[in-house]
Design a protein around this motif. Structure first.
Motif, PDB file in Angstrom:
ATOM      1  N   VAL A   1      -7.216   2.256   3.380  1.00 50.33           N
ATOM      2  CA  VAL A   1      -6.096   2.447   4.297  1.00 50.33           C
ATOM      3  C   VAL A   1      -5.041   3.342   3.648  1.00 50.33           C
ATOM      4  CG1 VAL A   1      -6.416   0.356   5.635  1.00 50.33           C
ATOM      5  CG2 VAL A   1      -5.095   0.230   3.522  1.00 50.33           C
ATOM      6  N   PRO A   2      -4.203   4.007   4.479  1.00 55.92           N
ATOM      7  CA  PRO A   2      -4.158   3.884   5.936  1.00 55.92           C
ATOM      8  C   PRO A   2      -5.357   4.565   6.610  1.00 55.92           C
ATOM      9  CG  PRO A   2      -2.740   5.685   5.245  1.00 55.92           C
ATOM     10  CD  PRO A   2      -3.230   5.023   3.985  1.00 55.92           C
TER      11      PRO A   2
ATOM     12  N   LEU B   1      -5.483  -5.437   1.411  1.00 59.21           N
ATOM     13  CA  LEU B   1      -6.192  -4.719   0.352  1.00 59.21           C
ATOM     14  C   LEU B   1      -6.688  -5.651  -0.741  1.00 59.21           C
ATOM     15  CD1 LEU B   1      -3.929  -1.593   0.079  1.00 59.21           C
ATOM     16  CD2 LEU B   1      -6.395  -1.545   0.471  1.00 59.21           C
ATOM     17  N   ALA B   2      -5.883  -6.639  -1.086  1.00 56.31           N
ATOM     18  CA  ALA B   2      -6.237  -7.540  -2.195  1.00 56.31           C
ATOM     19  C   ALA B   2      -5.929  -8.978  -1.800  1.00 56.31           C
ATOM     20  CB  ALA B   2      -5.479  -7.136  -3.444  1.00 56.31           C
TER      21      ALA B   2
ATOM     22  N   CYS C   1       0.862  -1.177   0.000  1.00 54.43           N
ATOM     23  CA  CYS C   1       0.000   0.000   0.000  1.00 54.43           C
ATOM     24  C   CYS C   1       0.900   1.229   0.000  1.00 54.43           C
ATOM     25  CB  CYS C   1      -0.895  -0.034   1.244  1.00 54.43           C
ATOM     26  SG  CYS C   1      -1.710   1.532   1.634  1.00 54.43           S
ATOM     27  N   PRO C   2       1.117   1.809  -1.197  1.00 53.01           N
ATOM     28  CA  PRO C   2       2.060   2.938  -1.272  1.00 53.01           C
ATOM     29  C   PRO C   2       1.678   4.121  -0.397  1.00 53.01           C
ATOM     30  CG  PRO C   2       0.855   2.646  -3.333  1.00 53.01           C
ATOM     31  CD  PRO C   2       0.565   1.445  -2.501  1.00 53.01           C
ATOM     32  N   TRP C   3       0.367   4.355  -0.253  1.00 50.82           N
ATOM     33  CA  TRP C   3      -0.039   5.489   0.588  1.00 50.82           C
ATOM     34  C   TRP C   3       0.155   5.192   2.069  1.00 50.82           C
ATOM     35  CZ3 TRP C   3       0.412   9.222  -2.335  1.00 50.82           C
ATOM     36  CH2 TRP C   3      -0.157   9.303  -3.599  1.00 50.82           C
TER      37      TRP C   3
END
Lengths: 222, 50
Positions: free
Chosen positions: A187-188, A50-51, A15-17
């Motif tokens: 997220v986050p 997420l996936a 999750c890059p963010w």
């Protein structure tokens, strides 16, 4: 002595963010202190996948994966990843999407729970994110998870045994169920003192203000 | 707590900050539309990635 402000953070590794948001949150904590905030800030990370249908092994680059998964032209995917890379650089992170190994993060989350039980969760969360986004490490493989956990002081045999037994499967499931109960879909996501929610990789001043508001709310309640 | 939540119900938290801040949702991570466009696309429609 003021009791610590408790911050529960739901995030994934892929999750890059989440990594960018982690840096911005940490900056926000510093700003809270600079503004005179005196409460300690206690952070606990929670699992979020997420996936869940992501394969452990994908034979190709991140661009290949996204182009295939989303049906987008490779050039468009490259442009998006460059933008994310640039934003990451603005908070001191050096994303390398060419090296990134897209994988399922379920077992990494289990190791994060083991680390929490041994007081090393914060260190391992940072190590996993750096390994995934900056170093191209394969976080779907037990050998990599064990090696990275050892770097932050966890006994490799302990990690190996926990993974073999799926010892923290229920902990991961409980975190995900809690997120669902809270209505968290992205997220986050940051929950402060179980009263205030901050969604996404907000700017540092937002986190600083949120911590100040949470601290003030305690005063109002006393 | 493990119960399913009615997603139409109000959030149990006081939400602070920008409600449109960048986040990942499902298998998509939104990229700010103002900064990302596919080559040749001048519409500024939001795009998703990763």
């Amino acid at each position: 002595m003021t009791a610590p402000l408790k911050v529960d953070i739901w995030s994934d590794i892929a999750c890059p963010w989440c990594y960018i948001g982690k840096r911005r949150f940490e900056d926000g904590v510093e700003r809270y202190r600079a503004n005179g905030g005196d409460a300690a800030v206690e952070v606990e990370y929670h699992s979020f996948e997420l996936a869940p249908d992501t394969p452990v092994d994908f034979d190709g680059s991140e661009v290949d994966f996204l182009a295939e998964h989303k049906g987008m032209p490779a050039a468009a995917v490259k442009g998006m990843l460059q933008q994310v890379t640039d934003i990451a650089a603005s908070v001191g992170l050096h994303y390398d999407f060419d090296a990134l190994r897209h994988t399922k993060t379920y077992r990494a989350h289990q190791v994060l729970h083991l680390a929490k039980a041994h007081g090393r969760q914060a260190e391992l969360k940072e190590r996993f994110l750096k390994a995934y986004f900056e170093e191209g490490r394969h976080l779907g493989r037990d050998s990599e998870l064990i090696a990275l956990a050892a770097e932050v002081g966890l006994d490799p045999e302990l990690v190996r045994a926990a993974l073999a037994e799926d010892a923290h499967r229920d902990d991961v499931a409980a975190d995900i169920a809690q997120a669902r109960a809270y209505g968290i879909s992205g997220v986050p996501f940051f929950v402060i003192d179980e009263k205030f929610g901050v969604s996404g990789a907000q700017e540092p001043q937002v986190f600083a203000a949120a911590l100040e508001q949470a601290a003030a709310a305690r005063g109002d309640a006393s | 707590m493990t119960a399913e939540r009615d997603e139409t119900a109000p959030s149990p938290f006081t939400l602070l900050g920008d409600p449109d801040a960048v986040a990942c949702d499902g298998d998509s991570c939104e990229i700010p539309a103002a900064t990302v466009r596919a080559p040749g696309d001048e519409t500024g429609e939001p795009v998703t990635s990763t």
